[in-house]
Design a protein around this motif. Structure first.
Motif, mmCIF file in Angstrom:
data_model
loop_
_atom_site.group_PDB
_atom_site.id
_atom_site.type_symbol
_atom_site.label_atom_id
_atom_site.label_comp_id
_atom_site.label_asym_id
_atom_site.label_seq_id
_atom_site.Cartn_x
_atom_site.Cartn_y
_atom_site.Cartn_z
ATOM 1 N N ASP A 67 -6.147 -1.037 -0.531
ATOM 2 C CA ASP A 67 -6.139 -0.068 0.083
ATOM 3 C C ASP A 67 -6.932 0.061 1.669
ATOM 4 O O ASP A 67 -7.591 -0.665 1.998
ATOM 5 N N VAL A 108 -4.809 6.482 6.974
ATOM 6 C CA VAL A 108 -4.413 7.127 5.835
ATOM 7 C C VAL A 108 -3.730 8.306 6.028
ATOM 8 O O VAL A 108 -2.468 8.596 5.603
ATOM 9 N N LYS A 127 -8.887 1.059 4.640
ATOM 10 C CA LYS A 127 -10.342 1.518 4.758
ATOM 11 C C LYS A 127 -10.464 2.677 5.767
ATOM 12 O O LYS A 127 -11.273 3.612 5.350
ATOM 13 N N ASN A 141 -9.022 -3.907 -2.892
ATOM 14 C CA ASN A 141 -8.157 -3.418 -3.807
ATOM 15 C C ASN A 141 -6.621 -3.273 -2.906
ATOM 16 O O ASN A 141 -5.777 -2.781 -3.571
ATOM 17 N N TYR A 189 0.828 -1.270 -0.074
ATOM 18 C CA TYR A 189 0.038 -0.152 -0.175
ATOM 19 C C TYR A 189 0.911 1.085 0.019
ATOM 20 O O TYR A 189 0.655 2.148 -0.753
ATOM 21 N N LYS A 195 2.027 2.036 -3.443
ATOM 22 C CA LYS A 195 1.221 2.140 -4.536
ATOM 23 C C LYS A 195 0.631 3.752 -4.172
ATOM 24 O O LYS A 195 0.648 4.662 -4.975
ATOM 25 N N HIS A 196 0.681 3.938 -2.957
ATOM 26 C CA HIS A 196 -0.143 5.165 -2.368
ATOM 27 C C HIS A 196 0.936 6.437 -2.738
ATOM 28 O O HIS A 196 0.107 7.464 -2.883
ATOM 29 N N PHE A 225 -7.866 -3.776 5.474
ATOM 30 C CA PHE A 225 -7.761 -3.234 3.633
ATOM 31 C C PHE A 225 -9.203 -3.988 3.041
ATOM 32 O O PHE A 225 -9.611 -4.949 3.342
#
Length: 201
Positions: free
Chosen positions: A156, A163, A158, A154, A23, A26-27, A151
């Motif tokens: 990601d 985040v 939640k 996908n 994550y 990607k993020h 998660f």
């Protein structure tokens, strides 16, 4: 763009700490390049001579040495880090010692409520050992609790609050990288003439 090495301290492909590192990669891909390295294939550590260091350890060491920083996501087993992560750190302290003076950020996920907090504290102590001498970012914590439910499909997170916490931590790490460049790590210079340890049993 800064280049970081990401290490998930696990040998499980289903680990939520691996999901957390994926994550992160990607993020934040628009701001930093995070290269994930796999430590699961390293043999069990033993003390030997320089020519007995496995190529996998040398390759990981070279990547860490070339990176701007390292992010480690650790699970927690019995109040400590997993054996596979301890094994990797042992090999890396026995090669070119790439962690000396290297900025490191620690994060962690756990199935329970504590988010691998005790393992993260233990990892800080390990990375402070003379043979590692990493520059672990101080006053920073990221605990992802109840990680099996954290998660979506996908991959990601939640929880928007988690985040935001991670985004703030990454901003701090990017700043810390700049600070760390001004730190005089004499141990790195001293170790350059003895890159490999030769141990007599």
């Amino acid at each position: 763009m800064k280049h970081y090495i990401g290490i998930a301290g696990t040998n499980s492909k289903a680990s939520t700490n691996l999901k957390l590192m994926q994550y992160v990669k990607k993020h934040f891909n628009k701001d930093v390049d995070v290269e994930l390295v796999d430590i699961s294939s390293l043999p069990v550590f033993f003390k030997g001579t320089a020519d007995q260091v496995p190529n996998e350890a040398l390759e990981i060491a070279a990547k860490i040495e070339a990176a701007d920083g390292v992010i480690i996501a650790t699970p927690e087993y019995d109040h400590s880090i997993p054996a596979v992560l301890m094994n990797a750190l042992a090999w890396l302290s026995y090669t070119k010692r790439p962690f000396i003076g290297k900025p490191v950020m620690i994060i962690g996920a756990s199935y329970g409520t504590l988010g691998a907090s005790r393992a993260q504290a233990h990892l800080r102590r390990i990375l402070d050992a003379p043979e590692l001498s990493a520059l672990v970012m101080p006053s920073s914590e990221y605990f992802l609790s109840h990680s099996l439910q954290a998660f979506d499909e996908n991959g990601d997170l939640k929880d928007e609050q988690k985040v935001v916490e991670l985004e703030n931590l990454m901003k701090q790490f990017n700043t810390y990288i700049q600070f760390a460049k001004n730190v005089d790590v004499t141990a790195r210079l001293n170790s350059s003439q003895a890159q490999y340890l030769k141990v007599e049993e």
